[in-house]
Design a protein around this motif. Structure first.
Motif, short mmCIF file in Angstrom:
data_model
loop_
_atom_site.label_atom_id
_atom_site.label_comp_id
_atom_site.label_asym_id
_atom_site.label_seq_id
_atom_site.Cartn_x
_atom_site.Cartn_y
_atom_site.Cartn_z
N UNK A 68 60.43 -68.65 42.24
CA UNK A 68 61.45 -67.67 42.64
C UNK A 68 62.45 -67.44 41.50
N UNK A 69 62.77 -68.49 40.76
CA UNK A 69 63.69 -68.32 39.63
C UNK A 69 63.10 -67.41 38.57
N UNK A 70 61.79 -67.50 38.35
CA UNK A 70 61.14 -66.60 37.40
C UNK A 70 61.22 -65.15 37.86
N UNK A 71 61.08 -64.94 39.17
CA UNK A 71 61.20 -63.58 39.71
C UNK A 71 62.64 -63.06 39.54
N UNK A 72 63.63 -63.92 39.79
CA UNK A 72 65.02 -63.53 39.56
C UNK A 72 65.27 -63.22 38.09
N UNK A 73 64.71 -64.02 37.20
CA UNK A 73 64.85 -63.76 35.76
C UNK A 73 64.36 -62.37 35.44
N UNK A 74 63.19 -62.01 35.93
CA UNK A 74 62.63 -60.69 35.64
C UNK A 74 63.54 -59.58 36.15
N UNK A 75 64.06 -59.74 37.37
CA UNK A 75 64.90 -58.70 37.98
C UNK A 75 66.23 -58.57 37.24
N UNK A 76 66.85 -59.69 36.86
CA UNK A 76 68.12 -59.64 36.13
C UNK A 76 67.90 -59.09 34.72
N UNK A 77 66.82 -59.52 34.07
CA UNK A 77 66.51 -59.05 32.71
C UNK A 77 66.34 -57.54 32.67
N UNK A 78 65.67 -57.00 33.68
CA UNK A 78 65.46 -55.54 33.72
C UNK A 78 66.78 -54.78 33.78
N UNK A 79 67.78 -55.34 34.43
CA UNK A 79 69.11 -54.70 34.46
C UNK A 79 69.70 -54.64 33.05
N UNK A 80 69.61 -55.74 32.31
CA UNK A 80 70.12 -55.76 30.94
C UNK A 80 69.35 -54.76 30.08
N UNK A 89 78.02 -58.16 34.35
CA UNK A 89 78.93 -57.04 34.11
C UNK A 89 78.51 -55.83 34.92
N UNK A 90 77.24 -55.52 34.95
CA UNK A 90 76.76 -54.36 35.72
C UNK A 90 77.10 -54.53 37.19
N UNK A 91 76.80 -55.69 37.76
CA UNK A 91 77.13 -55.94 39.16
C UNK A 91 78.62 -55.90 39.43
N UNK A 92 79.41 -56.44 38.49
CA UNK A 92 80.87 -56.45 38.64
C UNK A 92 81.42 -55.03 38.62
N UNK A 93 80.86 -54.17 37.78
CA UNK A 93 81.31 -52.76 37.75
C UNK A 93 81.09 -52.09 39.12
N UNK A 94 79.95 -52.34 39.74
CA UNK A 94 79.69 -51.76 41.06
C UNK A 94 80.66 -52.32 42.09
N UNK A 95 80.88 -53.64 42.08
CA UNK A 95 81.80 -54.26 43.04
C UNK A 95 83.22 -53.72 42.86
N UNK A 96 83.62 -53.45 41.62
CA UNK A 96 84.96 -52.91 41.35
C UNK A 96 85.14 -51.52 41.95
N UNK A 97 84.03 -50.82 42.15
CA UNK A 97 84.07 -49.48 42.77
C UNK A 97 83.98 -49.56 44.29
N UNK A 105 72.94 -48.05 43.12
CA UNK A 105 72.26 -47.81 41.84
C UNK A 105 71.05 -46.90 41.96
N UNK A 106 70.51 -46.78 43.16
CA UNK A 106 69.29 -46.02 43.41
C UNK A 106 68.06 -46.64 42.73
N UNK A 107 68.19 -47.93 42.35
CA UNK A 107 67.07 -48.65 41.76
C UNK A 107 66.51 -49.63 42.78
N UNK A 108 65.23 -49.88 42.70
CA UNK A 108 64.54 -50.76 43.63
C UNK A 108 65.05 -52.20 43.48
#
Length: 176
Positions: A68-80, A89-97, A105-108
């Motif tokens: 599961x950690x490898x799957x999370x790595x892939x999902x977080x890496x794709x955001x970067x 930072x990306x998640x924090x920007x959304x939370x700040x709004x 984000x309209x992303x899967x």
């Protein structure tokens, strides 16, 4: 490990401060090994991943981590890779709004996760050339572990560069 959530300004400053003068395969191994050492000292059940472009150049899974950690790595890496900024930072920007990445984000969300732990590897004069990602702790702690390792790694690069420059200068002065 209790970590306070950094502000957007602090997260941006981290990324600017942690741009590296270079990043080689040997550097990837050294950074990954440093992350493994820090995680082991804390008995952190994490997986660690480093990429240069699309190539995985370092991966480690410590006791207590899972696929599961490898799957999370892939999902977080794709955001970067998509935003060119840390996943936290990306998640924090959304939370700040007043919203979430998943809602707005309209992303899967099965492909992208704006949770802390993935950080851009930026090289001075070249921009983002890769990612370093940790998964297994709460998101602010994943992020903090990566930042701590990058800070130590960058400090070592600065020391090594200063030493090499001083040695080269002394060699030049000696012949004059």
């Amino acid at each position: 490990m209790t970590t306070v959530s950094p502000t957007i300004a602090e997260l941006i400053a981290q990324e600017r401060r942690l741009a590296l003068p270079h990043f080689s395969y040997d550097d990837a191994f050294a950074l990954g090994s440093l992350l493994v050492r820090l995680a082991r000292e804390r008995h952190a059940p994490v997986a660690i991943d480093i990429r240069r472009g699309a190539q995985q150049v370092f991966h480690a899974a410590l006791p207590g981590s899972s696929a599961d950690n490898d799957a999370w790595i892939d999902r977080k890496r794709r955001v970067v890779e998509r935003y060119g900024e840390s996943s936290y930072l990306v998640g924090t920007r959304f939370r700040a709004k007043g919203t979430t990445f998943e809602e707005s984000s309209r992303l899967d969300p099965d492909v992208y996760a704006a949770h802390g732990g993935s950080f851009p590897i930026a090289v001075e004069g070249a921009g983002v050339i890769g990612t370093v990602t940790v998964s297994g702790l709460p998101q602010v702690e994943d992020h903090a572990l990566v930042v701590e390792a990058l800070e130590q790694f960058a400090a070592g690069m600065t020391t090594a560069t200063t030493t090499a420059t001083t040695t080269a200068t002394r060699g030049t002065d000696a012949g004059a």
